[in-house]
Write a protein that holds these residues in place. Sequence first.
Motif: not given
Length: 511
Positions: A231, A233, A246, A249-250, A268-269, A281-283, A285, A304
Amino acid sequence: MFLASDSGFPVYSPETPFALFLLLLTGGLIFTPLRRWRRSLLNTAVFFVACMIGDLLAGLMHGHLPEAALRWLRQMAVFGEGLAVIRYLGLAFFEVILDRLKVPVSGILADIMVIMGYVAWGFLRLNMAGVEFTALFATSAVLTAVLAISMQDTLGNLLGGLALQMDNSLEIGDWIEINGLVGRVTDIQWRYTALLTRTGEKVVMPNSHLMKNRYNVLCNKRQQVPLQRRSVNFNVDLSVPPGRVSEAVLQDIQTARIAHVSPSVEPQCLLMDFGAGYGHYQVRYWLTDPAHDESTDSEVRRHILAALQREDIRLAVGDQTIHLVKEGEAHREEVRARELNRRQQAIAQIDLFSKLSEVEQLELARRLVNAPFAKGDIITRQGSIAHWLYIIVKGEAEAWWQPPDGGPQRLLEKRGPGNVFGELGLMTGAPRRATVIATSDMEAYRLDKTGFEHILRARPELAEGISAILQRRLSHFQALERGHAEDLQKIAQIPQDATALGKKIREFFGL
């Protein structure tokens, strides 16, 4: 079969020749393949020679020392010779023969089998020496209880190590996390498990500690796809719609070529929380190699940041932040002028805009949009429609072409500072002819159709000069294509001469 003194006491025991034969035989079998054991093998051989000398001394000193003492010396010497032979036999069987037969055996199990051989040999020698086992076992029961209490930690480590290998809950090569410590398992012994951390430190952890505490196996090799979810952030101002964040970024993370990020599971974002004036926000992967967790997190953060900057989205800070230094208008104007001059210099290097006057180049510089890319980002995709071009200021990119027959992608060319991508899309609206990928962190500017339209409307005659430049570029690109595939059909949507290109430009801009 062996020499004896006048009194019938042999110079050496009858077991010694057989022990020497077995030692030489197994030594020849294991000495070459077990290079890492050579120091230990030599020490064992020295121990065997010392025992042989003790055996010979017992025979040669007969008549000079009490016979009972000499017999015990011989028994101890023969017992030591047997220990050395059992060790060599164990290494030959478990480390050489079974290894060649591809039969996996845990190190602890091999050690236990060798230890059992030592114990059996000891009981055999005691029996041959005339020791009564009934009395021995009665006495050893109390001794065993005392030893079990005093050595409960050692026994716990031994049983723990055996359990770890017998149930395959932990294997050499696994990455584990326990109490905040992360490392790769490099060895599992009867007493401890060795971990190698990312900082190069070797951590020796008692097996009983592993059995009593919970540990996590990272990227478990027994899973169908060994992955670990990570994750990253970041915060963005609440004025920016979450869907826009989202998507930006995605789009970057999914299409970029980031090492150690799994392409099989989509990232996921998520909007996790609201802060003082910002959204948190949190990505998420999936990591393929836990040895590169922090470096991969850093790469994801860079992507990002680049994706947000291209969309002119700033990372947010809390509303409670106090700025103690206020920049004056003169300073801000100086920064704007410096940036505008940098953009104008970038435009002046492009032959596509060589027909523009200095005033027009300055006006065009004001309409450029900052568009940075991180290494691995896809700048344009072949076949997509995009009415803008990119001017490379710093960094490099590659153009990859997909043949119409569906063959593998082929590298057409590399471009660096002072080059552009997407000029045909900007001037004619044609689909992208190649997929362009950033091969390093890249600083670039984006010029949209609307940013160039007002100049062409003011000077329609520029379309003729620009069409000649575009024709040269188109011919160059087609030559690159033909270099990969002979008799390749031209793309019909793009006119093939400067006059037709000029007409296409006028139609596209409505001149």
